[in-house]
Motif scaffolding. Structure first.
Motif, PDB file in Angstrom:
ATOM      1  N   CYS A 246      45.217  35.665  35.591  1.00  0.00           N
ATOM      2  CA  CYS A 246      44.744  35.425  36.690  1.00  0.00           C
ATOM      3  C   CYS A 246      43.287  36.702  36.777  1.00  0.00           C
ATOM      4  O   CYS A 246      43.496  37.547  36.379  1.00  0.00           O
ATOM      5  N   GLY A 247      42.584  36.198  37.852  1.00  0.00           N
ATOM      6  CA  GLY A 247      41.678  36.979  38.178  1.00  0.00           C
ATOM      7  C   GLY A 247      40.701  37.492  36.882  1.00  0.00           C
ATOM      8  O   GLY A 247      40.441  36.864  36.077  1.00  0.00           O
ATOM      9  N   SER A 248      40.560  38.885  36.728  1.00  0.00           N
ATOM     10  CA  SER A 248      39.826  39.459  35.581  1.00  0.00           C
ATOM     11  C   SER A 248      40.509  39.235  34.208  1.00  0.00           C
ATOM     12  O   SER A 248      40.000  39.040  33.248  1.00  0.00           O
ATOM     13  N   ALA A 249      41.837  39.407  34.356  1.00  0.00           N
ATOM     14  CA  ALA A 249      42.635  39.088  32.918  1.00  0.00           C
ATOM     15  C   ALA A 249      42.313  37.752  32.485  1.00  0.00           C
ATOM     16  O   ALA A 249      42.330  37.347  31.339  1.00  0.00           O
TER      17      ALA A 249
ATOM     18  N   SER B 163      47.936  40.719  31.929  1.00  0.00           N
ATOM     19  CA  SER B 163      48.372  41.212  33.120  1.00  0.00           C
ATOM     20  C   SER B 163      48.319  42.585  33.048  1.00  0.00           C
ATOM     21  O   SER B 163      48.905  43.185  32.446  1.00  0.00           O
ATOM     22  N   GLN B 164      47.370  43.324  33.842  1.00  0.00           N
ATOM     23  CA  GLN B 164      47.586  44.730  34.217  1.00  0.00           C
ATOM     24  C   GLN B 164      48.531  45.059  34.800  1.00  0.00           C
ATOM     25  O   GLN B 164      49.422  46.007  34.106  1.00  0.00           O
ATOM     26  N   SER B 165      48.822  44.711  35.958  1.00  0.00           N
ATOM     27  CA  SER B 165      50.239  45.163  36.631  1.00  0.00           C
ATOM     28  C   SER B 165      51.643  44.664  35.811  1.00  0.00           C
ATOM     29  O   SER B 165      52.375  44.984  36.194  1.00  0.00           O
TER      30      SER B 165
ATOM     31  N   THR C 184      51.787  40.073  38.538  1.00  0.00           N
ATOM     32  CA  THR C 184      51.252  39.053  39.287  1.00  0.00           C
ATOM     33  C   THR C 184      52.067  37.772  39.447  1.00  0.00           C
ATOM     34  O   THR C 184      52.604  37.264  38.311  1.00  0.00           O
TER      35      THR C 184
ATOM     36  N   VAL D 243      41.022  48.456  43.191  1.00  0.00           N
ATOM     37  CA  VAL D 243      41.445  47.221  43.327  1.00  0.00           C
ATOM     38  C   VAL D 243      40.506  46.438  42.333  1.00  0.00           C
ATOM     39  O   VAL D 243      41.215  45.503  41.573  1.00  0.00           O
TER      40      VAL D 243
ATOM     41  N   THR E 102      39.084  45.731  39.158  1.00  0.00           N
ATOM     42  CA  THR E 102      39.837  46.210  37.461  1.00  0.00           C
ATOM     43  C   THR E 102      38.245  46.463  36.679  1.00  0.00           C
ATOM     44  O   THR E 102      37.454  45.724  36.680  1.00  0.00           O
TER      45      THR E 102
ATOM     46  N   GLN F 257      42.324  45.234  27.788  1.00  0.00           N
ATOM     47  CA  GLN F 257      42.889  43.940  27.460  1.00  0.00           C
ATOM     48  C   GLN F 257      41.888  43.230  26.566  1.00  0.00           C
ATOM     49  O   GLN F 257      42.360  42.600  25.314  1.00  0.00           O
TER      50      GLN F 257
ATOM     51  N   ALA G 184      44.099  42.773  47.307  1.00  0.00           N
ATOM     52  CA  ALA G 184      45.019  43.728  46.913  1.00  0.00           C
ATOM     53  C   ALA G 184      44.870  43.891  45.623  1.00  0.00           C
ATOM     54  O   ALA G 184      44.557  42.843  44.754  1.00  0.00           O
ATOM     55  N   LYS G 185      45.320  44.743  44.799  1.00  0.00           N
ATOM     56  CA  LYS G 185      45.220  44.947  43.565  1.00  0.00           C
ATOM     57  C   LYS G 185      46.349  44.072  42.802  1.00  0.00           C
ATOM     58  O   LYS G 185      46.045  43.395  41.783  1.00  0.00           O
TER      59      LYS G 185
ATOM     60  N   VAL H 127      48.811  41.164  43.146  1.00  0.00           N
ATOM     61  CA  VAL H 127      49.085  39.995  43.853  1.00  0.00           C
ATOM     62  C   VAL H 127      50.432  39.516  43.638  1.00  0.00           C
ATOM     63  O   VAL H 127      50.689  38.574  42.759  1.00  0.00           O
TER      64      VAL H 127
HETATM   65  C1  G6P Z   1      43.922  40.855  41.414  1.00  0.00           C
HETATM   66  C2  G6P Z   1      43.270  42.225  40.974  1.00  0.00           C
HETATM   67  C3  G6P Z   1      42.302  41.819  39.842  1.00  0.00           C
HETATM   68  C4  G6P Z   1      43.198  41.290  38.690  1.00  0.00           C
HETATM   69  C5  G6P Z   1      44.096  40.292  39.079  1.00  0.00           C
HETATM   70  C6  G6P Z   1      45.191  39.859  38.063  1.00  0.00           C
HETATM   71  O1  G6P Z   1      43.264  40.114  42.098  1.00  0.00           O
HETATM   72  O2  G6P Z   1      42.342  42.672  42.036  1.00  0.00           O
HETATM   73  O3  G6P Z   1      41.689  42.991  39.509  1.00  0.00           O
HETATM   74  O4  G6P Z   1      42.545  40.900  37.554  1.00  0.00           O
HETATM   75  O5  G6P Z   1      44.668  40.689  40.397  1.00  0.00           O
HETATM   76  O6  G6P Z   1      46.127  41.087  38.185  1.00  0.00           O
HETATM   77  P1  G6P Z   1      46.839  41.343  36.948  1.00  0.00           P
HETATM   78  O7  G6P Z   1      47.425  42.780  37.356  1.00  0.00           O
HETATM   79  O8  G6P Z   1      47.810  40.222  36.463  1.00  0.00           O
HETATM   80  O9  G6P Z   1      46.074  41.820  35.635  1.00  0.00           O
END
Ligand code: G6P
Length: 612
Positions: A304-307, A351-353, A356, A402, A404, A411, A606-607, A609
């Motif tokens: 999702c998102g930047s990932a 995924s960073q976190s 997600t 928030v 990334t 990544q 939010a960072k 999600v």
């Molecule tokens: C949020 C963050 C983004 C990130 C995305 C996916 O939208 O603001 O920066 O790319 O979630 O999050 P993840 O933790 O799965 O990489």
């Protein structure tokens, strides 16, 4: 979304809770609250709408709230507008149960009706208040322990949650449970800590337990006992967090985002070196054998998102080098479309976190379909890291802003490493090409540092663009993937409407939006596509657009065809994303600063999600 903390020990709880929440504000920041038990066994609840600062001011940084056991919350509204009434903690009617919650309770309306019939009265619009009262209901109905009551509630609740609950009859204890929302528990010197994420407790302890899905714990001073859904005690291993506390501070930078942009040379290098042994990649720590690599028929990247943008760039690199077909999908789409997966395929979740919700659901869906899974994750011990068959850890360290930057860059590096290793193991590239490409990857950290040295030029350009209403990012191939990330950085922190467009698609609609002085950023790092994209840009200029060209130094003279040129150092075009994204991160950052916006905490975002 939402951050939760808890503490029980000998120190005063409120300042520790507020400090922890300040490290979690990236998870939500529309309201905040704490609940603390004092010596008289009373629970004091203080809440404030707006940023955490408002709560800190209301409590003199926690000094006015006495007691050594408490819970806290920073909110990202899901049910009910941001207001003091909807802010957590929430209490049962008689104050018997007080709790904070991160997640979403999907069947809250049905549960609310049931509780209303039983005489409960609701004061907020939140799903959390329903959970609190449900726990209170079962506690009283069965007259059992807090664990029994929460267990009963967990069986009835559908959705996701990380809950921290205090019961009036258990003064120095906090009860926690989780399903699909993150939570860690820390322990140090006879005191215990609860948090949604590592930075909140890093200052106090590095000794943590990861509580599993559908598990509960009783958190006492310096002692934590875990239970399963049947109420049976379970054993957990205490783990050590390697991140140091300073990594979660701003280190003299005005914003976390700028600090994290500057950390990229180091963390990209760290990620590369983590698997580089004697000039070759060794993926044994990742858990992929050569046999398994040879067996892969198809790769599905889900994120999702930047990932997700990393996945788009990686698709080009993996297909070109390793000759394995790659499909890239958004977690939120993948999970609901009943994907047809080749049994010999490999699903890579980025995924960073590692939390997600959509990416996690996609991972589970893939596992259910019996396909091998791998995660590229930053947060050690996160749900995605724990559930994937193998994990490639990026070494970005804690990322707080928030938007990334450094996690994205690490990544990317992880995907290059996989592409090269897959290509070599499958005999698609020679040993010499493999060696040369690794050498090329080793140049990336220094080249990123070089781009950062020239950041003032971007700052100057950004100050001129601060009033822009629309920005278009155009490119082809890998350059299109770079555009997607550049455009996201722009819109998420500077609130300027922006779109990434495959340059060849402009004429199919978007060019009708081009008017005088609209900024068009062309990304031009791919030699075969340079002239094509330049032509598309020039077509925009003929309709009044102002052009910025981003290209490789010494390769082209983009100044002749554009109004503002930015050069990145020369690099093998496969890896150009790692360099070209840096000026675009800076552009988004400086425009946000020029507009006086909250760079690290953009509105509505939010960072992490952790809800759909
Ligand atoms: C949020 C963050 C983004 C990130 C995305 C996916 O939208 O603001 O920066 O790319 O979630 O999050 P993840 O933790 O799965 O990489």
């Amino acid at each position: 979304m939402c951050g939760i903390v808890g503490f029980t020990g000998v120190q005063q709880a409120a300042p520790i809770l507020l400090d922890g929440l300040s490290k979690l504000e990236y998870r939500g920041y529309d309201s905040a609250g704490i609940a603390v038990r004092n010596g008289e066994n009373e629970t004091e609840v203080v809440k404030a709408k707006g940023r955490l600062k408002a709560l800190a001011e209301k409590t003199d940084n926690g000094a006015t709230v006495l007691g050594s056991c408490g819970i806290g919350h920073t909110r990202w509204a899901t049910h009910g507008e941001p207001s003091e009434g909807n802010a957590h903690p929430h209490k049962s009617d008689d104050g018997n149960v007080v709790a904070v919650h991160n997640g979403i309770i999907e069947n809250y309306l049905e549960l609310k009706e049931k509780l209303t019939r039983k005489g409960y009265v609701f004061y907020s619009e939140t799903d959390t208040e329903v959970a609190v009262k449900l726990i209170d209901y079962y506690y009283k109905k069965y007259e059992g322990t807090p664990i029994d009551a929460i267990n009963h509630a967990m069986v009835r609740i559908r959705g996701s949650y990380a809950l921290a609950v205090m019961f009036k009859d258990y003064p120095e204890e906090i009860y926690v449970s989780r399903k699909d929302s993150p939570m860690i528990l820390g322990i140090e010197d006879g005191e215990s800590y609860i948090a949604s994420d590592v930075p909140a407790i890093l200052k106090y302890t590095r000794n943590v337990y990861y509580i599993g899905n559908m598990e509960l714990a009783c958190v006492r001073k310096g002692e934590i006992t875990f239970y399963n859904l049947d109420g049976e005690e379970i054993e957990k291993e205490l783990k050590t967090i390697e991140w140091d506390a300073e990594a979660a501070e701003k280190a003299g930078f005005e914003h976390f985002m700028m600090k994290e942009i500057h950390e990229q040379p180091k963390v990209v290098g760290d990620t590369l070196n983590s698997v580089l042994k004697d000039g070759q990649f060794d993926l044994s720590s990742v858990g992929l054998s050569e046999e398994e690599i040879k067996d892969i028929s198809q790769i599905y990247i889900v994120a999702c998102g930047s990932a997700y943008h990393v996945g788009i760039a990686a698709q080009y690199v993996i297909e070109d080098l390793a000759k394995i077909p790659v499909r890239v999908e958004l977690g939120s789409e993948f999970r609901y479309r009943n994907p047809l997966l080749d049994p010999k395929g490999l699903v890579i979740v980025i995924s960073q976190s590692g939390e997600t919700a959509d990416s996690l659901a996609a991972l589970r869906e893939s596992k259910e379909k019996g396909v091998r899974t791998m995660a590229i994750v930053n947060v050690v011990g996160s749900s995605i890291a724990r559930e994937a068959d193998s994990v490639f850890y990026t070494l970005a360290g804690p990322e707080i802003a928030v938007a990334t930057t450094k996690a994205y860059s690490t990544q990317l590096m992880a995907t290059y490493i996989l592409a090269l290793q897959f290509a070599k193991v499958r005999g698609e590239i020679s040993d010499e090409t493999y060696k040369n490409m690794i050498a090329e990857l080793q140049t990336i950290p220094d080249k990123i540092a070089k781009i950062l040295e020239d950041k003032e030029r971007i700052q100057w350009f950004a100050s001129k663009q601060a009033n822009a209403h629309d920005v278009f990012f155009v490119g082809r191939g890998i350059d299109y993937a770079i555009c997607m990330e550049g455009s996201l950085k722009m819109k998420e922190i500077s609130y300027i409407h922006s779109e990434a467009y495959a340059a060849g698609e402009l004429k199919h609609g978007t060019i009708s939006l081009i008017e005088d002085d609209i900024l068009v950023v062309g990304v031009l790092t791919q030699p075969d596509l340079y002239e094509k994209t330049i032509s598309n840009m020039v077509e925009c200029r003929s309709r009044g657009a102002y052009l910025m060209g981003l290209t490789t130094f010494g390769q082209y003279n983009v100044e002749d065809s554009t109004d503002f040129a930015v050069y990145i150092p020369k690099i093998d075009p496969h890896f150009a994303t790692s360099l070209a994204v840096i000026p675009l991160q800076l552009l988004g950052y400086y425009i946000s600063v020029a507009k006086g916006l909250e760079v690290d905490k953009p509105r509505n975002l939010a960072k992490s999600v952790t809800v759909e």
